[in-house]
Design an enzyme around this catalytic site. Structure first.
Site, PDB file in Angstrom:
ATOM      1  N   GLU A 191      40.272  40.822  47.174  1.00 21.32           N
ATOM      2  CA  GLU A 191      39.483  41.767  47.818  1.00 21.32           C
ATOM      3  C   GLU A 191      37.873  41.350  47.710  1.00 21.32           C
ATOM      4  O   GLU A 191      37.266  41.847  46.641  1.00 21.32           O
ATOM      5  CB  GLU A 191      39.543  43.154  46.748  1.00 21.32           C
ATOM      6  CG  GLU A 191      40.798  43.867  47.078  1.00 21.32           C
ATOM      7  CD  GLU A 191      40.877  45.179  46.242  1.00 21.32           C
ATOM      8  OE1 GLU A 191      40.373  45.380  45.285  1.00 21.32           O
ATOM      9  OE2 GLU A 191      41.832  45.795  46.632  1.00 21.32           O
ATOM     10  N   GLU A 384      48.752  44.187  49.332  1.00 23.62           N
ATOM     11  CA  GLU A 384      48.703  45.033  48.171  1.00 23.62           C
ATOM     12  C   GLU A 384      49.006  46.549  48.815  1.00 23.62           C
ATOM     13  O   GLU A 384      48.105  46.826  49.682  1.00 23.62           O
ATOM     14  CB  GLU A 384      47.528  45.180  47.544  1.00 23.62           C
ATOM     15  CG  GLU A 384      47.563  44.277  46.232  1.00 23.62           C
ATOM     16  CD  GLU A 384      46.062  44.361  45.443  1.00 23.62           C
ATOM     17  OE1 GLU A 384      45.891  45.542  45.375  1.00 23.62           O
ATOM     18  OE2 GLU A 384      45.378  43.336  45.325  1.00 23.62           O
TER      19      GLU A 384
HETATM   20  C1  BG6 Z   1      43.406  46.539  43.919  1.00 19.19           C
HETATM   21  C2  BG6 Z   1      43.028  45.489  43.042  1.00 19.19           C
HETATM   22  O1  BG6 Z   1      42.128  47.079  44.139  1.00 19.19           O
HETATM   23  O2  BG6 Z   1      43.944  47.637  43.502  1.00 19.19           O
HETATM   24  C3  BG6 Z   1      44.080  45.596  41.907  1.00 19.19           C
HETATM   25  O3  BG6 Z   1      43.321  44.348  43.787  1.00 19.19           O
HETATM   26  C4  BG6 Z   1      44.324  46.960  41.431  1.00 19.19           C
HETATM   27  O4  BG6 Z   1      43.781  44.772  40.984  1.00 19.19           O
HETATM   28  C5  BG6 Z   1      44.819  47.776  42.689  1.00 19.19           C
HETATM   29  O5  BG6 Z   1      45.319  46.929  40.289  1.00 19.19           O
HETATM   30  C6  BG6 Z   1      45.276  49.203  41.871  1.00 19.19           C
HETATM   31  O6  BG6 Z   1      44.126  49.754  41.593  1.00 19.19           O
HETATM   32  P1  BG6 Z   1      44.263  50.359  39.914  1.00 19.19           P
HETATM   33  O7  BG6 Z   1      42.815  50.724  39.526  1.00 19.19           O
HETATM   34  O8  BG6 Z   1      45.246  51.562  40.220  1.00 19.19           O
HETATM   35  O9  BG6 Z   1      44.672  49.302  39.118  1.00 19.19           O
END
Ligand code: BG6
Length: 485
Positions: A191, A384
């Site tokens: 990101e 992701e």
């Molecule tokens: C993304 C990141 O923004 O979101 C991850 O690359 C992160 O590292 C994921 O874990 C989910 O966000 P969160 O805050 O629920 O862990």
């Protein structure tokens, strides 16, 4: 009819070193930026600002590190360092085609600026690569996922200093020289637009004690990461030519709140700065003019050298990728805000939200895939996506996460729609396939995994692994997909 043959999608899962490994002071690892983030109970969190690191919170984190005290969830992660082989065996049983993980920069270069890497760090990642290969999965490596050696922040000011580019390329060269023939896909940065929406995670910039971030430092840092990305791609093509290079943004999928021209224009401009800026530089190879205007209007001087422009043009990445959890709404008017971790948005009345205020929008994923493909015409990876929720362990140990299965099913349907639209989609990577610490809120209780990890926000628990209902569901989905293809 001359149609492009559809490619068979890869179905994967992901973790990140800082959220998964733990072992923050084991095997010669240096203290990194995520190790400094303390747990802040949600009840005390009024805004995301509460969680921002300032010089005084960093000083406290360093003092606590000396005595190994305080609640710093990233120092524990999911204790993946100790559970490595067991976890990879579970991912194999799950039937994943590909595993995305990251290397901890501070495990290989504890301070970030040593001339030689840490042998114990090399030995650990030898085990990781060997285990992934033995499990028959493709490797998707993130070189940096939200963590860098703290020393680089203190001695250089993080990514504000151009020196970081050379230090980063040195680190990446070690990785490609040692494991390059085992890397199928990689991202120089997770990101990369985090530098803009979360400067500590993205570029190692603490928030000044009183007052906001200096935006010229934010964008200078981001620009240095772009240069570093292009330099890494250039180097990798000499050292490990078979690996496929990507770029990645957090995709917020902007919608205008109303159909007023002002809301619509704001939507376009915000999306440019938040998403397309990185993609235009790294995938299309040029520094976009809308950023010159944005910087001029916001009084943000950034030095883009002529040689940087040549580098971008000559070293674009092979594929484009994004994280997708939710869509966002922008408006020039007052609007009700959602809760959120690193980012908040205007509430969309058509969507339901998770407990953490993330609005659930499968259709937005189809939109995101189409928009990205149309802009770049390069293969697109959903690198992701997943559903963060609180899971209940029944007395017999079972975990019925029907909400996660529903989320995945709905999003997978939209991926199929996007592929039918003509998007060249490379695959889908389930975020946090094994429960890990939340990057936004430092909680263990916000879980994404098909594999449950017995640990709470304070680090209580056995850290034993068990399978949720979504484990069997994802397994069957992958098997059925490949049978159908
Ligand atoms: C993304 C990141 O923004 O979101 C991850 O690359 C992160 O590292 C994921 O874990 C989910 O966000 P969160 O805050 O629920 O862990």
């Amino acid at each position: 009819m001359n149609q492009r043959k559809r490619r068979e999608l890869l179905w994967g899962g992901a973790t990140a070193s800082s959220q998964y490994e733990g072992a923050w002071n084991v095997g010669g690892k240096g203290l990194d930026t995520q190790d400094c983030r303390p747990y802040v109970p949600r009840t005390e969190v009024a805004t995301t600002a509460t969680r921002l690191l300032t010089p005084s919170t960093i000083a406290r984190a360093k003092a606590d590190a000396l005595t190994d005290s305080g609640n710093y969830p990233f120092r524990r992660g999911s204790r993946g360092y100790e559970h490595l082989e067991e976890d990879i065996a579970l991912l194999k049983e799950l039937g994943l085609d590909i595993y995305r993980f990251s290397i901890s920069w501070a495990r290989l270069f504890p301070n970030g600026d040593e001339a030689e890497p840490n042998p114990e760090g090399l030995a650990y990642y030898d085990r990781v690569f060997a285990a992934v290969k033995a499990a028959g999965m493709k490797t998707f490596l993130t070189l940096t996922h939200y963590a860098m050696p703290l020393h680089l922040v203190e001695a250089y000011g993080g990514w504000t200093d151009r020196t970081l580019i050379d230090l980063y390329v040195r680190y990446a060269r070690v990785v490609f020289e040692r494991w390059g023939d085992q890397i199928d896909y990689y991202l120089p940065f997770n990101e990369i637009n985090a530098g803009y929406f979360s400067p500590w995670n993205g570029v190692g910039l603490p928030k000044p004690e009183d007052g906001p971030y200096d935006q010229s430092l934010v964008f200078t840092s981001l620009h240095h990461q772009f240069v570093a990305s292009a330099r890494v791609i250039q180097m990798q093509r000499e050292v490990a030519p078979a690996a496929q290079s990507g770029c990645m943004v957090a995709y917020f999928c902007y919608y205008p709140f109303t159909c007023s021209p002002e809301d619509n224009l704001k939507c376009t401009l915000d999306e440019n700065v938040n998403q397309w800026y990185a993609v235009d530089v790294l995938a299309r190879g040029y520094h976009p003019e809308y950023m010159d205007r944005f910087w001029a209007e916001h009084g943000v001087p950034v030095d883009v050298l002529d040689e940087d422009r040549v580098l971008f043009a000559q070293n674009t990445c092979d594929f484009v990728s994004f994280s997708y959890y939710t869509s966002s709404v922008v408006t020039t008017q007052e609007g009700e805000q959602t809760a959120g971790n690193l980012v908040v948005t205007t509430r969309n009345p058509y969507l339901k939200s998770s407990e953490w205020g993330w609005q659930i929008d499968p259709v937005g994923l189809r939109d995101a895939l189409n928009r990205t493909w149309d802009r770049c015409r390069k293969p697109v990876m959903v690198c992701e996506c997943g559903f963060g929720a609180r899971d209940l362990v029944e007395e017999d140990g079972s975990i019925h996460d029907a909400y996660r299965i529903a989320y995945l099913r709905d999003h997978f349907e939209q991926i199929e729609e996007a592929v039918a639209d003509g998007v060249d989609c490379l695959g889908f990577i389930l975020w946090g396939v094994i429960d890990i610490v939340s990057a936004g809120s430092c909680e263990m209780g916000k879980r994404y995994g098909c594999v449950y990890v017995d640990a709470d926000d304070e680090g209580n628990g056995t850290y034993a692994r068990s399978k949720k209902d979504s484990f069997a569901w994802y397994h069957d989905f992958i098997e059925d997909y490949h049978r159908r293809f």
